[in-house]
Scaffold this motif. Structure first.
Motif, mmCIF file in Angstrom:
data_model
loop_
_atom_site.group_PDB
_atom_site.id
_atom_site.type_symbol
_atom_site.label_atom_id
_atom_site.label_comp_id
_atom_site.label_asym_id
_atom_site.label_seq_id
_atom_site.Cartn_x
_atom_site.Cartn_y
_atom_site.Cartn_z
ATOM 1 N N ILE A 1 -5.931 9.980 -4.847
ATOM 2 C CA ILE A 1 -6.371 8.736 -4.212
ATOM 3 C C ILE A 1 -7.249 9.123 -3.033
ATOM 4 O O ILE A 1 -6.775 9.726 -2.075
ATOM 5 N N ASP A 2 -8.525 8.790 -3.119
ATOM 6 C CA ASP A 2 -9.438 9.096 -2.021
ATOM 7 C C ASP A 2 -9.365 8.043 -0.922
ATOM 8 O O ASP A 2 -9.561 8.352 0.256
ATOM 9 N N ASP A 3 -9.106 6.793 -1.325
ATOM 10 C CA ASP A 3 -9.044 5.715 -0.341
ATOM 11 C C ASP A 3 -8.276 4.552 -0.944
ATOM 12 O O ASP A 3 -8.301 4.332 -2.167
ATOM 13 N N LEU A 4 -7.600 3.816 -0.099
ATOM 14 C CA LEU A 4 -6.942 2.581 -0.499
ATOM 15 C C LEU A 4 -7.124 1.581 0.633
ATOM 16 O O LEU A 4 -6.833 1.899 1.785
ATOM 17 N N GLN A 5 -7.638 0.423 0.310
ATOM 18 C CA GLN A 5 -7.813 -0.648 1.284
ATOM 19 C C GLN A 5 -7.329 -1.942 0.654
ATOM 20 O O GLN A 5 -7.381 -2.098 -0.569
ATOM 21 N N SER B 1 0.827 -1.218 0.000
ATOM 22 C CA SER B 1 0.000 0.000 0.000
ATOM 23 C C SER B 1 0.852 1.256 0.000
ATOM 24 O O SER B 1 0.542 2.225 -0.698
ATOM 25 N N ILE B 2 1.912 1.247 0.779
ATOM 26 C CA ILE B 2 2.826 2.396 0.809
ATOM 27 C C ILE B 2 3.388 2.640 -0.584
ATOM 28 O O ILE B 2 3.414 3.773 -1.075
ATOM 29 N N ASP B 3 3.814 1.565 -1.250
ATOM 30 C CA ASP B 3 4.347 1.686 -2.609
ATOM 31 C C ASP B 3 3.303 2.229 -3.577
ATOM 32 O O ASP B 3 3.580 3.143 -4.356
ATOM 33 N N ILE B 4 2.112 1.632 -3.538
ATOM 34 C CA ILE B 4 1.057 2.000 -4.484
ATOM 35 C C ILE B 4 0.690 3.472 -4.342
ATOM 36 O O ILE B 4 0.609 4.208 -5.329
ATOM 37 N N VAL B 5 0.488 3.917 -3.126
ATOM 38 C CA VAL B 5 0.151 5.328 -2.890
ATOM 39 C C VAL B 5 1.291 6.225 -3.371
ATOM 40 O O VAL B 5 1.057 7.231 -4.052
ATOM 41 N N HIS B 6 2.514 5.855 -3.047
ATOM 42 C CA HIS B 6 3.672 6.660 -3.455
ATOM 43 C C HIS B 6 3.755 6.753 -4.984
ATOM 44 O O HIS B 6 3.964 7.841 -5.534
ATOM 45 N N ILE B 7 3.594 5.630 -5.668
ATOM 46 C CA ILE B 7 3.668 5.618 -7.135
ATOM 47 C C ILE B 7 2.582 6.497 -7.738
ATOM 48 O O ILE B 7 2.846 7.305 -8.639
ATOM 49 N N LEU B 8 1.359 6.382 -7.247
ATOM 50 C CA LEU B 8 0.253 7.163 -7.807
ATOM 51 C C LEU B 8 0.376 8.646 -7.465
ATOM 52 O O LEU B 8 0.092 9.510 -8.304
ATOM 53 N N GLU B 9 0.808 8.954 -6.252
ATOM 54 C CA GLU B 9 0.969 10.367 -5.877
ATOM 55 C C GLU B 9 2.094 11.027 -6.669
ATOM 56 O O GLU B 9 2.013 12.217 -6.977
ATOM 57 N N LYS B 10 3.135 10.276 -7.003
ATOM 58 C CA LYS B 10 4.223 10.828 -7.837
ATOM 59 C C LYS B 10 3.701 11.252 -9.200
ATOM 60 O O LYS B 10 4.256 12.137 -9.839
ATOM 61 N N ILE C 1 -8.837 0.548 -4.695
ATOM 62 C CA ILE C 1 -8.426 1.945 -4.854
ATOM 63 C C ILE C 1 -9.655 2.763 -5.221
ATOM 64 O O ILE C 1 -10.424 2.388 -6.109
ATOM 65 N N GLU C 2 -9.833 3.877 -4.539
ATOM 66 C CA GLU C 2 -10.892 4.824 -4.861
ATOM 67 C C GLU C 2 -10.237 6.146 -5.220
ATOM 68 O O GLU C 2 -9.306 6.590 -4.532
ATOM 69 N N GLY C 3 -10.696 6.754 -6.297
ATOM 70 C CA GLY C 3 -10.170 8.056 -6.663
ATOM 71 C C GLY C 3 -10.125 8.255 -8.165
ATOM 72 O O GLY C 3 -10.537 7.397 -8.944
ATOM 73 N N ASP C 4 -9.597 9.402 -8.552
ATOM 74 C CA ASP C 4 -9.488 9.775 -9.963
ATOM 75 C C ASP C 4 -8.184 9.200 -10.514
ATOM 76 O O ASP C 4 -7.196 9.915 -10.699
ATOM 77 N N VAL C 5 -8.201 7.888 -10.743
ATOM 78 C CA VAL C 5 -7.011 7.169 -11.187
ATOM 79 C C VAL C 5 -7.369 6.369 -12.435
ATOM 80 O O VAL C 5 -8.291 5.551 -12.393
ATOM 81 N N PRO C 6 -6.648 6.575 -13.536
ATOM 82 C CA PRO C 6 -6.899 5.759 -14.732
ATOM 83 C C PRO C 6 -6.614 4.279 -14.447
ATOM 84 O O PRO C 6 -5.704 3.946 -13.687
ATOM 85 N N GLU C 7 -7.388 3.431 -15.067
ATOM 86 C CA GLU C 7 -7.280 1.988 -14.849
ATOM 87 C C GLU C 7 -5.856 1.467 -15.081
ATOM 88 O O GLU C 7 -5.312 0.718 -14.274
ATOM 89 N N ASN C 8 -5.243 1.892 -16.199
ATOM 90 C CA ASN C 8 -3.899 1.400 -16.518
ATOM 91 C C ASN C 8 -2.866 1.848 -15.484
ATOM 92 O O ASN C 8 -1.920 1.123 -15.174
ATOM 93 N N LYS C 9 -3.053 3.019 -14.907
ATOM 94 C CA LYS C 9 -2.102 3.520 -13.899
ATOM 95 C C LYS C 9 -2.279 2.783 -12.570
ATOM 96 O O LYS C 9 -1.304 2.517 -11.875
ATOM 97 N N ALA C 10 -3.528 2.464 -12.235
ATOM 98 C CA ALA C 10 -3.782 1.701 -11.015
ATOM 99 C C ALA C 10 -3.152 0.322 -11.127
ATOM 100 O O ALA C 10 -2.454 -0.134 -10.210
ATOM 101 N N LEU C 11 -3.388 -0.349 -12.244
ATOM 102 C CA LEU C 11 -2.811 -1.677 -12.453
ATOM 103 C C LEU C 11 -1.288 -1.644 -12.435
ATOM 104 O O LEU C 11 -0.643 -2.501 -11.831
ATOM 105 N N LYS D 1 1.164 -3.598 -9.863
ATOM 106 C CA LYS D 1 2.133 -4.534 -10.435
ATOM 107 C C LYS D 1 3.562 -4.142 -10.046
ATOM 108 O O LYS D 1 4.362 -5.000 -9.644
ATOM 109 N N LEU D 2 3.889 -2.885 -10.148
ATOM 110 C CA LEU D 2 5.235 -2.423 -9.756
ATOM 111 C C LEU D 2 5.517 -2.727 -8.290
ATOM 112 O O LEU D 2 6.621 -3.143 -7.932
ATOM 113 N N SER D 3 4.521 -2.523 -7.463
ATOM 114 C CA SER D 3 4.713 -2.786 -6.045
ATOM 115 C C SER D 3 5.060 -4.251 -5.816
ATOM 116 O O SER D 3 6.081 -4.570 -5.212
#
Length: 141
Positions: free
Chosen positions: A67-71, A53-62, A95-105, A109-111
């Protein structure tokens, strides 16, 4: 990295661990009649969920994504024989928020494939499976 562990008074199955900053985590034997804390094996599941989760949030915030929520829901499947190690771990990343599908995946995956130290450490002996749900919809990897 250094951890100190201490058995709690009046219990043979209750322990408290403290890191070098003084943060504490309690652990208990899950087979005890009334567990008062998470078991060591549950902490492993919590660790893989929080590490990724730390990785995913960091990657998306960069990428300046909102990201409104991550569980994360995690289920570990253990062998029936002793030692009862995990055979597989299934994770559902929500993941909840304004995130494109390909970026979420890609972030998930990177994490799991590159950054999450816990999953990388476990992958040699445990099958790790993950799915991604974006804004309530399961998306394909």
């Amino acid at each position: 990295m250094k951890i100190q562990l201490k058995k709690q008074v009046n219990s043979s199955v209750h322990f408290k661990a403290k890191n070098s900053l003084g943060h504490e985590v309690e652990m208990y034997n899950s087979t005890a009649e009334n567990p008062k804390a998470a078991s060591p094996m549950e902490l492993i599941l919590m660790s893989i969920a929080s590490c990724s989760s730390i990785d995913i949030v960091h990657i998306l915030e960069k990428q300046q994504l909102t990201i409104d929520d991550l569980q994360v829901e995690v289920e570990g499947h253990r062998k029936d024989t002793v030692p009862k190690v995990f055979e597989s771990i299934d994770l559902l990343v929500k993941i909840e928020g304004d995130v494109p599908e390909n970026k979420a995946l890609r972030a998930v995956k990177l994490s799991f494939d590159s950054y999450c130290s816990v999953s990388k450490m476990l992958e040699a002996s445990v099958e790790i499976n993950y799915q991604v749900k974006l804004n309530g919809e399961l998306i394909d990897a």
